[in-house]
Design a protein around this motif. Structure first.
Motif, PDB file in Angstrom:
ATOM      1  N   ALA A 162      -6.330   4.158  21.650  1.00 57.27           N
ATOM      2  CA  ALA A 162      -7.281   3.949  20.551  1.00 57.27           C
ATOM      3  C   ALA A 162      -7.334   5.134  19.621  1.00 57.27           C
ATOM      4  O   ALA A 162      -7.477   4.982  18.400  1.00 57.27           O
ATOM      5  CB  ALA A 162      -8.668   3.658  21.109  1.00 57.27           C
ATOM      6  N   SER A 170      -6.793   2.685  27.244  1.00 57.67           N
ATOM      7  CA  SER A 170      -7.400   2.201  26.002  1.00 57.67           C
ATOM      8  C   SER A 170      -7.876   3.364  25.138  1.00 57.67           C
ATOM      9  O   SER A 170      -7.664   3.380  23.915  1.00 57.67           O
ATOM     10  CB  SER A 170      -8.578   1.271  26.317  1.00 57.67           C
ATOM     11  OG  SER A 170      -8.144   0.089  26.953  1.00 57.67           O
ATOM     12  N   TYR A 177     -13.575  -4.345  24.012  1.00 52.62           N
ATOM     13  CA  TYR A 177     -12.536  -4.285  25.051  1.00 52.62           C
ATOM     14  C   TYR A 177     -12.447  -5.642  25.711  1.00 52.62           C
ATOM     15  O   TYR A 177     -13.470  -6.302  25.932  1.00 52.62           O
ATOM     16  CB  TYR A 177     -12.911  -3.212  26.068  1.00 52.62           C
ATOM     17  CG  TYR A 177     -12.147  -3.236  27.381  1.00 52.62           C
ATOM     18  CD1 TYR A 177     -11.035  -2.425  27.582  1.00 52.62           C
ATOM     19  CD2 TYR A 177     -12.575  -4.053  28.438  1.00 52.62           C
ATOM     20  CE1 TYR A 177     -10.361  -2.432  28.805  1.00 52.62           C
ATOM     21  CE2 TYR A 177     -11.898  -4.072  29.652  1.00 52.62           C
ATOM     22  CZ  TYR A 177     -10.798  -3.251  29.832  1.00 52.62           C
ATOM     23  OH  TYR A 177     -10.128  -3.264  31.027  1.00 52.62           O
ATOM     24  N   THR A 206      -6.942   0.909  32.960  1.00 51.25           N
ATOM     25  CA  THR A 206      -6.966   0.242  31.655  1.00 51.25           C
ATOM     26  C   THR A 206      -7.923   0.918  30.682  1.00 51.25           C
ATOM     27  O   THR A 206      -7.650   0.988  29.485  1.00 51.25           O
ATOM     28  CB  THR A 206      -7.332  -1.246  31.794  1.00 51.25           C
ATOM     29  OG1 THR A 206      -8.639  -1.372  32.344  1.00 51.25           O
ATOM     30  CG2 THR A 206      -6.322  -1.981  32.672  1.00 51.25           C
ATOM     31  N   CYS A 244      -9.562  -3.048  21.919  1.00 49.01           N
ATOM     32  CA  CYS A 244      -8.591  -2.765  22.975  1.00 49.01           C
ATOM     33  C   CYS A 244      -8.428  -4.012  23.835  1.00 49.01           C
ATOM     34  O   CYS A 244      -9.376  -4.427  24.524  1.00 49.01           O
ATOM     35  CB  CYS A 244      -9.056  -1.585  23.830  1.00 49.01           C
ATOM     36  SG  CYS A 244      -9.228  -0.039  22.910  1.00 49.01           S
ATOM     37  N   ILE A 263     -15.417   3.744  25.282  1.00 45.91           N
ATOM     38  CA  ILE A 263     -14.406   3.914  24.243  1.00 45.91           C
ATOM     39  C   ILE A 263     -15.058   4.345  22.930  1.00 45.91           C
ATOM     40  O   ILE A 263     -14.589   5.276  22.266  1.00 45.91           O
ATOM     41  CB  ILE A 263     -13.591   2.616  24.053  1.00 45.91           C
ATOM     42  CG1 ILE A 263     -12.834   2.261  25.328  1.00 45.91           C
ATOM     43  CG2 ILE A 263     -12.601   2.774  22.885  1.00 45.91           C
ATOM     44  CD1 ILE A 263     -12.241   0.858  25.330  1.00 45.91           C
ATOM     45  N   CYS A 298      -4.146  -1.666  21.087  1.00 48.79           N
ATOM     46  CA  CYS A 298      -5.321  -1.029  20.484  1.00 48.79           C
ATOM     47  C   CYS A 298      -5.208  -1.131  18.967  1.00 48.79           C
ATOM     48  O   CYS A 298      -4.202  -0.701  18.397  1.00 48.79           O
ATOM     49  CB  CYS A 298      -5.412   0.441  20.876  1.00 48.79           C
ATOM     50  SG  CYS A 298      -5.384   0.759  22.653  1.00 48.79           S
ATOM     51  N   VAL A 344      -1.748  -2.021  26.854  1.00 43.82           N
ATOM     52  CA  VAL A 344      -2.939  -2.321  26.066  1.00 43.82           C
ATOM     53  C   VAL A 344      -2.584  -2.284  24.587  1.00 43.82           C
ATOM     54  O   VAL A 344      -1.914  -1.354  24.126  1.00 43.82           O
ATOM     55  CB  VAL A 344      -4.070  -1.301  26.340  1.00 43.82           C
ATOM     56  CG1 VAL A 344      -5.358  -1.741  25.638  1.00 43.82           C
ATOM     57  CG2 VAL A 344      -4.307  -1.125  27.831  1.00 43.82           C
TER      58      VAL A 344
END
Length: 240
Positions: free
Chosen positions: A134, A130, A64, A126, A117, A95, A40, A38
């Motif tokens: 993040a 993330s 996302y 995932t 993300c 998130i 970020c 991922v």
């Protein structure tokens, strides 16, 4: 029980966090958890949403996306479908909540930190990857604010990381890959601060109910995994 990839039930997949992955964002990270990857980014915007206007407080929010080519069968961009799906909305809000849990919004002033993300390769977990990546991007964006804007005070009250746990064939497992995730009897995502305080638990009996003992085992595994992730975050941030 030995898993198909050779891990023990309470063993994480290999984790790599690479900072400064892109050029223009104030914070950017590539996080790899096993085969899940991922990107970020954290970007500073000198505006706030209407509910924060003239409040003296800033905002932290997230977007996302599961990108085309990130899964064996191509997923279309949600922009081409004309709307953001329910799963995406849920993950974005998760998130955002996770980041805001450790941010003093007054300390960043009336500005927004956007967390983006983008999943470039998906093999389970995932959303938790993330969140973990993040946070590192967020720290870099806040440090940019300190260096370039001169914000005072300490915007961060702690760290945050997340991991998945579940029950597969009656065995509690830490950090599920995709194959384990889709066959799990129970699936749970756990978000904690670096001090072990809870931010969010998302747990579902996918195929069968689970006992209090199994729940305790999963929580214990999650705490172990997040402790390891917190150390990896710290090591990444200590690098110049």
């Amino acid at each position: 029980m030995m898993r198909k990839d050779g891990r023990k039930p309470d063993e994480m997949r290999p984790v790599l966090i690479e900072r400064n992955y892109t050029k223009f964002s104030q914070g950017s990270v590539l996080i790899q958890v096993g085969n899940t990857k991922v990107i970020c980014t954290a970007s500073v915007d000198d505006n706030v949403p209407p509910h924060k206007k003239n409040s003296g407080q800033g905002w932290v929010t997230a977007e996302y996306s599961l990108l085309p080519g990130s899964t064996p069968k191509r997923v279309s961009r949600e922009s081409s479908r004309g709307k953001v799906g329910g799963r995406t909305h849920e993950i974005q809000r998760l998130i955002g909540r996770s980041m805001r849990a450790v941010v003093n919004l007054s300390a960043i002033g009336e500005r927004t930190i956007w967390i983006d993300c983008d999943v470039i390769q998906a093999d389970g977990g995932t959303r938790v990857a993330s969140i973990t990546g993040a946070y590192v991007a967020l720290v870099d964006a806040i440090n940019w604010l300190k260096d370039n804007v001169g914000i005072t005070g300490e915007p961060l009250s702690g760290s945050v990381a997340a991991v998945s746990v579940g029950v597969v064939d009656s065995v509690p497992l830490l950090d599920l890959c995709y194959e384990e995730d889709v066959s799990a009897d129970v699936d749970m995502n756990v978000v904690l601060t670096g001090e072990g305080k809870y931010i969010e638990l998302q747990g579902t009996a996918e195929k069968q109910t689970f006992s209090e003992e199994e729940l305790a085992q999963m929580i214990g595994q999650a705490k172990k995994g997040i402790s390891e992730l917190t150390l990896i975050q710290k090591e990444a941030l200590d690098k110049t």
